[in-house]
Design a protein around this motif. Structure first.
Motif, PDB file in Angstrom:
ATOM      1  N   ASP A   8      -1.496  -5.597 -12.973  1.00  0.00           N
ATOM      2  CA  ASP A   8      -2.595  -4.702 -13.333  1.00  0.00           C
ATOM      3  C   ASP A   8      -2.991  -3.863 -12.125  1.00  0.00           C
ATOM      4  N   SER A   9      -3.913  -2.931 -12.340  1.00  0.00           N
ATOM      5  CA  SER A   9      -4.276  -1.996 -11.282  1.00  0.00           C
ATOM      6  C   SER A   9      -4.978  -2.686 -10.115  1.00  0.00           C
ATOM      7  N   ASN A  10      -5.670  -3.796 -10.379  1.00  0.00           N
ATOM      8  CA  ASN A  10      -6.328  -4.517  -9.286  1.00  0.00           C
ATOM      9  C   ASN A  10      -5.303  -5.053  -8.298  1.00  0.00           C
ATOM     10  N   ALA A  11      -4.269  -5.693  -8.819  1.00  0.00           N
ATOM     11  CA  ALA A  11      -3.209  -6.217  -7.959  1.00  0.00           C
ATOM     12  C   ALA A  11      -2.502  -5.081  -7.234  1.00  0.00           C
ATOM     13  N   LEU A  12      -2.253  -3.988  -7.957  1.00  0.00           N
ATOM     14  CA  LEU A  12      -1.611  -2.820  -7.347  1.00  0.00           C
ATOM     15  C   LEU A  12      -2.460  -2.285  -6.195  1.00  0.00           C
ATOM     16  N   ASN A  13      -3.745  -2.097  -6.433  1.00  0.00           N
ATOM     17  CA  ASN A  13      -4.608  -1.491  -5.418  1.00  0.00           C
ATOM     18  C   ASN A  13      -4.706  -2.339  -4.161  1.00  0.00           C
ATOM     19  N   GLN A  14      -4.769  -3.658  -4.319  1.00  0.00           N
ATOM     20  CA  GLN A  14      -4.846  -4.525  -3.146  1.00  0.00           C
ATOM     21  C   GLN A  14      -3.577  -4.426  -2.300  1.00  0.00           C
ATOM     22  N   ALA A  15      -2.434  -4.474  -2.967  1.00  0.00           N
ATOM     23  CA  ALA A  15      -1.163  -4.384  -2.248  1.00  0.00           C
ATOM     24  C   ALA A  15      -0.956  -2.996  -1.655  1.00  0.00           C
ATOM     25  N   PHE A  16      -1.310  -1.982  -2.425  1.00  0.00           N
ATOM     26  CA  PHE A  16      -1.133  -0.602  -1.980  1.00  0.00           C
ATOM     27  C   PHE A  16      -2.023  -0.315  -0.768  1.00  0.00           C
ATOM     28  N   ALA A  17      -3.260  -0.744  -0.826  1.00  0.00           N
ATOM     29  CA  ALA A  17      -4.179  -0.524   0.291  1.00  0.00           C
ATOM     30  C   ALA A  17      -3.642  -1.157   1.566  1.00  0.00           C
ATOM     31  N   ILE A 211       8.418  16.431 -10.936  1.00  0.00           N
ATOM     32  CA  ILE A 211       8.445  15.166 -10.201  1.00  0.00           C
ATOM     33  C   ILE A 211       9.871  14.759  -9.849  1.00  0.00           C
ATOM     34  N   ARG A 212      10.853  15.281 -10.594  1.00  0.00           N
ATOM     35  CA  ARG A 212      12.258  14.972 -10.303  1.00  0.00           C
ATOM     36  C   ARG A 212      12.674  15.435  -8.910  1.00  0.00           C
ATOM     37  N   ALA A 213      12.050  16.486  -8.413  1.00  0.00           N
ATOM     38  CA  ALA A 213      12.388  16.984  -7.080  1.00  0.00           C
ATOM     39  C   ALA A 213      12.074  15.946  -6.008  1.00  0.00           C
ATOM     40  N   PHE A 214      11.179  15.025  -6.318  1.00  0.00           N
ATOM     41  CA  PHE A 214      10.806  13.970  -5.380  1.00  0.00           C
ATOM     42  C   PHE A 214      11.542  12.669  -5.704  1.00  0.00           C
ATOM     43  N   LEU A 215      11.537  12.275  -6.979  1.00  0.00           N
ATOM     44  CA  LEU A 215      12.176  11.017  -7.378  1.00  0.00           C
ATOM     45  C   LEU A 215      13.680  11.026  -7.128  1.00  0.00           C
ATOM     46  N   GLN A 216      14.295  12.193  -7.263  1.00  0.00           N
ATOM     47  CA  GLN A 216      15.750  12.267  -7.165  1.00  0.00           C
ATOM     48  C   GLN A 216      16.219  13.018  -5.926  1.00  0.00           C
ATOM     49  N   HIS A 217      15.372  13.060  -4.921  1.00  0.00           N
ATOM     50  CA  HIS A 217      15.780  13.727  -3.683  1.00  0.00           C
ATOM     51  C   HIS A 217      16.939  12.954  -3.053  1.00  0.00           C
ATOM     52  N   PRO A 218      17.972  13.660  -2.583  1.00  0.00           N
ATOM     53  CA  PRO A 218      19.177  12.958  -2.100  1.00  0.00           C
ATOM     54  C   PRO A 218      18.982  12.154  -0.818  1.00  0.00           C
ATOM     55  N   SER A 219      17.971  12.478  -0.024  1.00  0.00           N
ATOM     56  CA  SER A 219      17.859  11.796   1.271  1.00  0.00           C
ATOM     57  C   SER A 219      16.496  11.176   1.536  1.00  0.00           C
ATOM     58  N   ILE A 220      15.590  11.235   0.573  1.00  0.00           N
ATOM     59  CA  ILE A 220      14.251  10.677   0.759  1.00  0.00           C
ATOM     60  C   ILE A 220      13.971   9.673  -0.358  1.00  0.00           C
ATOM     61  N   SER A 221      13.545   8.489   0.022  1.00  0.00           N
ATOM     62  CA  SER A 221      13.242   7.448  -0.962  1.00  0.00           C
ATOM     63  C   SER A 221      11.737   7.365  -1.192  1.00  0.00           C
ATOM     64  N   ILE A 222      11.350   7.335  -2.442  1.00  0.00           N
ATOM     65  CA  ILE A 222       9.940   7.264  -2.813  1.00  0.00           C
ATOM     66  C   ILE A 222       9.613   5.863  -3.334  1.00  0.00           C
ATOM     67  N   ASP A 223       8.468   5.344  -2.930  1.00  0.00           N
ATOM     68  CA  ASP A 223       7.973   4.080  -3.465  1.00  0.00           C
ATOM     69  C   ASP A 223       7.098   4.375  -4.686  1.00  0.00           C
ATOM     70  N   VAL A 224       7.512   3.897  -5.836  1.00  0.00           N
ATOM     71  CA  VAL A 224       6.720   4.058  -7.054  1.00  0.00           C
ATOM     72  C   VAL A 224       5.869   2.807  -7.232  1.00  0.00           C
ATOM     73  N   MET A 225       4.547   2.998  -7.229  1.00  0.00           N
ATOM     74  CA  MET A 225       3.595   1.894  -7.393  1.00  0.00           C
ATOM     75  C   MET A 225       3.089   1.954  -8.839  1.00  0.00           C
ATOM     76  N   TYR A 226       3.517   0.983  -9.666  1.00  0.00           N
ATOM     77  CA  TYR A 226       3.221   1.064 -11.101  1.00  0.00           C
ATOM     78  C   TYR A 226       2.533  -0.205 -11.615  1.00  0.00           C
ATOM     79  N   ALA A 227       1.519   0.008 -12.428  1.00  0.00           N
ATOM     80  CA  ALA A 227       0.878  -1.065 -13.189  1.00  0.00           C
ATOM     81  C   ALA A 227       0.655  -0.573 -14.606  1.00  0.00           C
ATOM     82  N   PRO A 228       0.911  -1.403 -15.619  1.00  0.00           N
ATOM     83  CA  PRO A 228       0.756  -0.960 -17.001  1.00  0.00           C
ATOM     84  C   PRO A 228      -0.689  -0.779 -17.432  1.00  0.00           C
ATOM     85  N   GLN A 229      -1.629  -1.371 -16.672  1.00  0.00           N
ATOM     86  CA  GLN A 229      -3.040  -1.256 -17.041  1.00  0.00           C
ATOM     87  C   GLN A 229      -3.929  -1.351 -15.803  1.00  0.00           C
TER      88      GLN A 229
END
Length: 229
Positions: A8-17, A211-229
């Protein structure tokens, strides 16, 4: 792309922070300063609160937005107003904020005043992007006539955009300026965002989903932080 999924977003926010604070602390220790780029909207509000209530050498941190609506900073829908009310509080009140607003006839006329503020900044330490259900990020909208200019590798740091599917003219950092960062995150909360993410990963055309220009960039990796709720 590195997908980090949370219950959930609480767990995400703690880890992300904690990840962000480590990045900012390291930057301050190594270079004497840190620069954080954030996005507006409802999704980051709890994250902002967590950061604001955490001790850090915030006086050595510069914060700016990835984009903003071209509105007076006191307006209800101003991202700057939101950031000042939710992030630049408590400990983080000491941070330096760079505005994407300048008084002018319209957003396009304001760019010459705003551009030097952003162009002068060093490589960002962390960028937090959001994503709309149409695949836009920052104010790089698929419906905007300015999209190609904003996605160009040689684009200036800042440009004005005028989406047809959303209100207000916008000021947005360009793809090139956003990618000039040591760490890039995509912050997603809600079950409705996951199919959009999958769609963005399933094809390569950034004019359809910027957003594909960032997600699929050939030399830069993006961290996607996702929570379903």
């Amino acid at each position: 792309m590195n997908l980090q999924t949370f219950s959930d977003s609480n767990a995400l926010n703690q880890a992300f922070a904690q990840q962000l604070l480590t990045i900012l602390s390291t930057a301050i220790a190594e270079r004497g300063q840190a620069t954080l780029v954030v996005s507006g909207g409802r999704t980051p509000l709890a994250l902002f609160s967590t950061l604001a209530n955490t001790e850090l050498a915030w006086d050595k941190v510069t914060i700016l937005l990835a984009d903003d609506r071209y509105l007076p900073t006191s307006a209800e829908h101003s991202n700057e107003r939101l950031v000042k009310a939710n992030l630049l509080q408590q400990h983080a009140a000491k941070a330096h904020f760079i505005s994407l607003y300048a008084e002018a006839a319209d957003a396009f006329a304001a760019v010459p005043q705003i551009l030097p503020r952003v162009a002068a900044l060093p490589t960002f330490d962390a960028v937090i992007l959001g994503m709309g259900e149409d695949g836009h990020t920052a104010s790089l909208f698929p419906c905007s006539q300015q999209l190609a200019a904003g996605l160009a590798d040689d684009a200036p740091a800042v440009l004005a955009t005028e989406p047809t599917s959303a209100p207000y003219q916008r000021i947005s950092l360009s793809k090139a300026r956003l990618l000039d960062s040591r760490h890039i995150f995509l912050h997603l909360v809600g079950e409705n965002k996951y199919p959009v993410l999958q769609q963005a990963l399933a094809d390569t055309d950034p004019m359809e989903m910027p957003i594909r220009a960032f997600l699929q960039h050939p030399s830069i990796s993006i961290d996607v932080m996702y929570a379903p709720q």
